[in-house]
Design an enzyme around this catalytic site. Structure first.
Site, PDB file in Angstrom:
ATOM      1  N   ALA A  95       0.837  -1.208   0.000  1.00  0.00           N
ATOM      2  CA  ALA A  95       0.000   0.000   0.000  1.00  0.00           C
ATOM      3  C   ALA A  95       0.865   1.248   0.000  1.00  0.00           C
ATOM      4  O   ALA A  95       2.009   1.238   0.454  1.00  0.00           O
ATOM      5  CB  ALA A  95      -0.891  -0.008   1.221  1.00  0.00           C
ATOM      6  N   ASP A 109       2.371  -9.082   9.994  1.00  0.00           N
ATOM      7  CA  ASP A 109       2.728 -10.101   9.008  1.00  0.00           C
ATOM      8  C   ASP A 109       3.445 -11.211   9.764  1.00  0.00           C
ATOM      9  O   ASP A 109       4.396 -10.943  10.502  1.00  0.00           O
ATOM     10  CB  ASP A 109       3.658  -9.525   7.939  1.00  0.00           C
ATOM     11  CG  ASP A 109       2.955  -8.530   7.041  1.00  0.00           C
ATOM     12  OD1 ASP A 109       1.710  -8.547   7.006  1.00  0.00           O
ATOM     13  OD2 ASP A 109       3.652  -7.730   6.387  1.00  0.00           O
ATOM     14  N   GLU A 157      -3.084 -12.851   0.841  1.00  0.00           N
ATOM     15  CA  GLU A 157      -1.863 -12.703   1.650  1.00  0.00           C
ATOM     16  C   GLU A 157      -1.984 -13.597   2.872  1.00  0.00           C
ATOM     17  O   GLU A 157      -2.561 -13.196   3.889  1.00  0.00           O
ATOM     18  CB  GLU A 157      -1.680 -11.239   2.106  1.00  0.00           C
ATOM     19  CG  GLU A 157      -1.316 -10.291   0.983  1.00  0.00           C
ATOM     20  CD  GLU A 157      -0.839  -8.924   1.473  1.00  0.00           C
ATOM     21  OE1 GLU A 157      -0.921  -8.656   2.699  1.00  0.00           O
ATOM     22  OE2 GLU A 157      -0.373  -8.148   0.634  1.00  0.00           O
ATOM     23  N   HIS A 160      -0.803 -11.925   6.357  1.00  0.00           N
ATOM     24  CA  HIS A 160      -1.232 -10.629   6.907  1.00  0.00           C
ATOM     25  C   HIS A 160      -2.474 -10.787   7.785  1.00  0.00           C
ATOM     26  O   HIS A 160      -3.553 -11.093   7.299  1.00  0.00           O
ATOM     27  CB  HIS A 160      -1.503  -9.656   5.752  1.00  0.00           C
ATOM     28  CG  HIS A 160      -1.895  -8.269   6.183  1.00  0.00           C
ATOM     29  ND1 HIS A 160      -1.068  -7.168   6.047  1.00  0.00           N
ATOM     30  CD2 HIS A 160      -3.038  -7.787   6.734  1.00  0.00           C
ATOM     31  CE1 HIS A 160      -1.692  -6.079   6.491  1.00  0.00           C
ATOM     32  NE2 HIS A 160      -2.894  -6.430   6.913  1.00  0.00           N
TER      33      HIS A 160
HETATM   34 ZN   LIG Z   1       0.972  -6.984   5.890  1.00  0.00          ZN
END
Ligand SMILES: [Zn+2]
Length: 191
Positions: A95, A109, A157, A160
Site C-alpha cells: 500500500a 505479518d 496474503e 497478513h
Molecule cells: Zn501486511
C-alpha cells in the site's frame, strides 16, 4: 481506538488516529497496545502447542512505508517494467504510505520461526493452519483471503493478520467474510 477502522487506498489512515497511536513491543516489533496484548496471548498459546510463529512486520511509520514503496517500484523498474506498470504491480501487494493497515499498528505479518520475509507458501505450513484456526479467538482475522481479492483489492496474503477485536473476528471468521463485507452487513450495529 477504532478497531474496525477500514484502511485502504480509498480510505487513508486518519492523521489524528496515527498521531495518537499507543504502541507496545511484541517480539521486538511495534503493535497497537490492545492488539499487542492479544497477540502475546496468541503467540504463547501457539508455543504451548508446539507452534512457533514469527512476527515479520508490524507497525510501520508513514516514512518507512514510503521507503518500502519507492524501493519496490525501483526494483520493478530495474527488472524492465515502465513506471506505470511498476506501480500497478507493486500496488497489488503493497500500500501507499498512509493507506496501509501497518500504519495503524493493528496489522501483523506472520511467518514461521526462521523466516526472514513473508512467503506465498506460508499457507501450506502447519503454523499457518494453526494460526488460521485460532486467530479469531484472540481478535485477529486473515485480512486478505483467497477469493475476496475483488472486494479487498489486494491479492491473497496468507501472512497478513489484522486485529479487529474478538467479537468481530468471530463473526468474520465464522461467516467466511472479509472486513469490507462485515462492515457492510453489520454496519448498523458496529458503526
Ligand atoms: Zn501486511
Amino acid at each position: 481506538m477504532d478497531y474496525l477502522v477500514l484502511v485502504d487506498k480509498f480510505n487513508p489512515v486518519d492523521i489524528k488516529l496515527y498521531n495518537s497511536l499507543e504502541l507496545t513491543e511484541v517480539q521486538g516489533k511495534l503493535v497497537e497496545v490492545q492488539a499487542g496484548r492479544q497477540l502475546r496471548m496468541l503467540l504463547s498459546r501457539a508455543q504451548e502447542e508446539g507452534i512457533r510463529l514469527k512476527i515479520i512486520s508490524a507497525y510501520r511509520s508513514f516514512d518507512y512505508q514510503q521507503m518500502l514503496w519507492e524501493r519496490e517500484v525501483s526494483r520493478e523498474m530495474w527488472s524492465g517494467l515502465d513506471y506505470d506498470s511498476a506501480i500497478a504491480k507493486v500496488a497489488r501487494t503493497l500500500a501507499l504510505p498512509g493507506s496501509s493497515e501497518h500504519n495503524t499498528g493493528l496489522a501483523v505479518d506472520i511467518g514461521c520461526e526462521g523466516d526472514n520475509d513473508v512467503s506465498d507458501d506460508f499457507y501450506r505450513t502447519k503454523e499457518s493452519r494453526w494460526l488460521c484456526a485460532h486467530a479469531a479467538q484472540y481478535g485477529f482475522i486473515l485480512r486478505y483471503p483467497r477469493l475476496k481479492e475483488q472486494i479487498t483489492g489486494i491479492d491473497f496474503e496468507p501472512w497478513h493478520y489484522r486485529y479487529v477485536g474478538s467479537e468481530a473476528a468471530k463473526l468474520i471468521s465464522d461467516g467466511g467474510l472479509c472486513l469490507e463485507e462485515f462492515l457492510h452487513f453489520y454496519s448498523e450495529k458496529y458503526i
